[in-house]
Design a protein around this motif. Sequence first.
Motif, PDB file in Angstrom:
ATOM      1  N   ILE A   1     -70.867  64.860  32.762  1.00 51.52           N
ATOM      2  CA  ILE A   1     -71.486  64.797  31.439  1.00 51.52           C
ATOM      3  C   ILE A   1     -72.104  66.161  31.118  1.00 51.52           C
ATOM      4  O   ILE A   1     -73.051  66.593  31.765  1.00 51.52           O
TER       5      ILE A   1
ATOM      6  N   ASP B   1     -74.610  64.982  25.544  1.00 52.71           N
ATOM      7  CA  ASP B   1     -74.795  63.559  25.276  1.00 52.71           C
ATOM      8  C   ASP B   1     -76.023  63.373  24.392  1.00 52.71           C
ATOM      9  O   ASP B   1     -76.839  64.286  24.236  1.00 52.71           O
TER      10      ASP B   1
ATOM     11  N   SER C   1     -73.863  57.684  27.071  1.00 46.87           N
ATOM     12  CA  SER C   1     -72.778  57.211  27.932  1.00 46.87           C
ATOM     13  C   SER C   1     -73.137  55.929  28.673  1.00 46.87           C
ATOM     14  O   SER C   1     -72.292  55.363  29.375  1.00 46.87           O
TER      15      SER C   1
ATOM     16  N   LYS D   1     -66.877  52.089  34.815  1.00 40.86           N
ATOM     17  CA  LYS D   1     -66.214  53.185  34.109  1.00 40.86           C
ATOM     18  C   LYS D   1     -65.176  53.899  34.975  1.00 40.86           C
ATOM     19  O   LYS D   1     -64.060  54.175  34.535  1.00 40.86           O
TER      20      LYS D   1
ATOM     21  N   ASN E   1     -63.697  51.997  29.710  1.00 37.60           N
ATOM     22  CA  ASN E   1     -64.448  53.070  29.092  1.00 37.60           C
ATOM     23  C   ASN E   1     -64.777  52.816  27.626  1.00 37.60           C
ATOM     24  O   ASN E   1     -65.013  53.747  26.871  1.00 37.60           O
TER      25      ASN E   1
ATOM     26  N   ASN F   1     -67.073  51.695  24.431  1.00 36.52           N
ATOM     27  CA  ASN F   1     -68.442  52.104  24.159  1.00 36.52           C
ATOM     28  C   ASN F   1     -69.473  51.113  24.695  1.00 36.52           C
ATOM     29  O   ASN F   1     -70.502  51.494  25.219  1.00 36.52           O
TER      30      ASN F   1
END
Length: 470
Positions: free
Chosen positions: A144, A147, A188, A396, A402, A404
């Motif tokens: 990540i 974000d 995420s 995930k 994956n 939302n």
Amino acid sequence: MQQRRANKKRKKSQVKIEFTPKFITSWGGTAALISRFFEKIRFRELVELIFPVQETSNNSTGVYSKIVSLFISVLNGGTRFSHINYLENGIKIFERCFNVKRLVKSFTSITRYWNKYIYRSLTETLLQNIIQHFLRPLLNYVGIKKDTLRFDSTVITRYGNQEGAKKGYNPKKPGRSSHHPQIAFLGSGYTVNFWNRSGNAHSANGIVNFYTQTRGFIEGIEIERVLADSGYYSSEFIQKLEEDGLEYVIAVPMYQFLQSIVYNLTEWTNVDEGIEVGEFSFSHKNESWGGERRYIVIRQEIRHRPKATGKQMSLFKDEDYGKDYRHSLLVTNNHTASPHEIWCYYRPRANVESIIENLKDGFGLSAYNLKSFWATEAVLMTICLILHNLVTFFIKEVLHTNDNKGKKLRTLRMEFLVVPAIMGKDGRDDVLRLGISNQKRRALFSDVLDRLKDLRLTFYRNAVENMEVL
């Protein structure tokens, strides 16, 4: 004569009831998948690094045994410490699969351990260890880079005499004592900070310190924008975000003086049937707010959207306008995006409500508590920051879901964890045989097991391994 034959036929079709001493469990998916997941990430070594209270007594089952027992109980649907007793019939299977000499069989063994976290310093050390040894490596592994950062709080009703359980805002159980924790999330879905608070704490209490600490926890991740609900509409928090140069979209309570401004707006943009957006600039008379800011209004016509979010304006409740519309109000420092775009930026924050619901209903966040305030924070922090993030990662990265919203633990439980299994032998090797007859489901489980073999996430490395990496 016919009646006698019917009775005889019915007796032959009845199933006999017997008992077996064989090791059988209805949670074969937990034993098969989660045990391999924990082994792959070297969870035992991670526990030894994270938890500051260790046990060295020869009679103790060890900290790892207690943490694994708690996690297995939560994954299998437990919502309080006593539900650990439900593992009794299949506990030998879990001991073998998780490679634990002896799992906890009594919930009092777990509560005795957590009751050792009676000092704030121990809980703070636990939090720092979770961030250093678990959260940062996890976020680094999933890659990540950018974000949104989201803040929310929740009310957890208490029914005993727990420390910090006080009467405050409690919409579902007015007058009941509660705790009022606040949680930080990434867009995420990962939780990145957790503070327990007494029930009479306002949502924004301590938010600047909480935000500052959270930013330090996730350093290296670019914050696209900060999203928060109306409980965090405070001048101190907003000015801190502006000082740090961060974009924010925060919900605003529908105070009556703001209702008057909304009521007198004449320019509205239609974005869908029954939905219009508008905007205005406003400056609080209190100088601590420091000038004008941009406010976005969303109004939804109840006739077209009976389930619309927002609130009806109390100041005009007797007028047709007050009866016909629900309004939502946002404040932002973004002056380039359209009002509709600002609303679209904010709408994903609703996923936070889904995560909190999952934490409370699926992970038992609303039920696990002890008399000590800091012990309660320690166990809730462990569930929220470690177990929840492990499950999120598993969904995930291993199950490859994956979307939302992601899968809730209850869904994961029914699809992958509730599987009948029996422990047997293949020569000298122990074998866990899963009772799956459907070929597609067998193939799905085989794929998940293969992906676990290829997983490269490891939280613990010894000195030799570190030298090899360098």
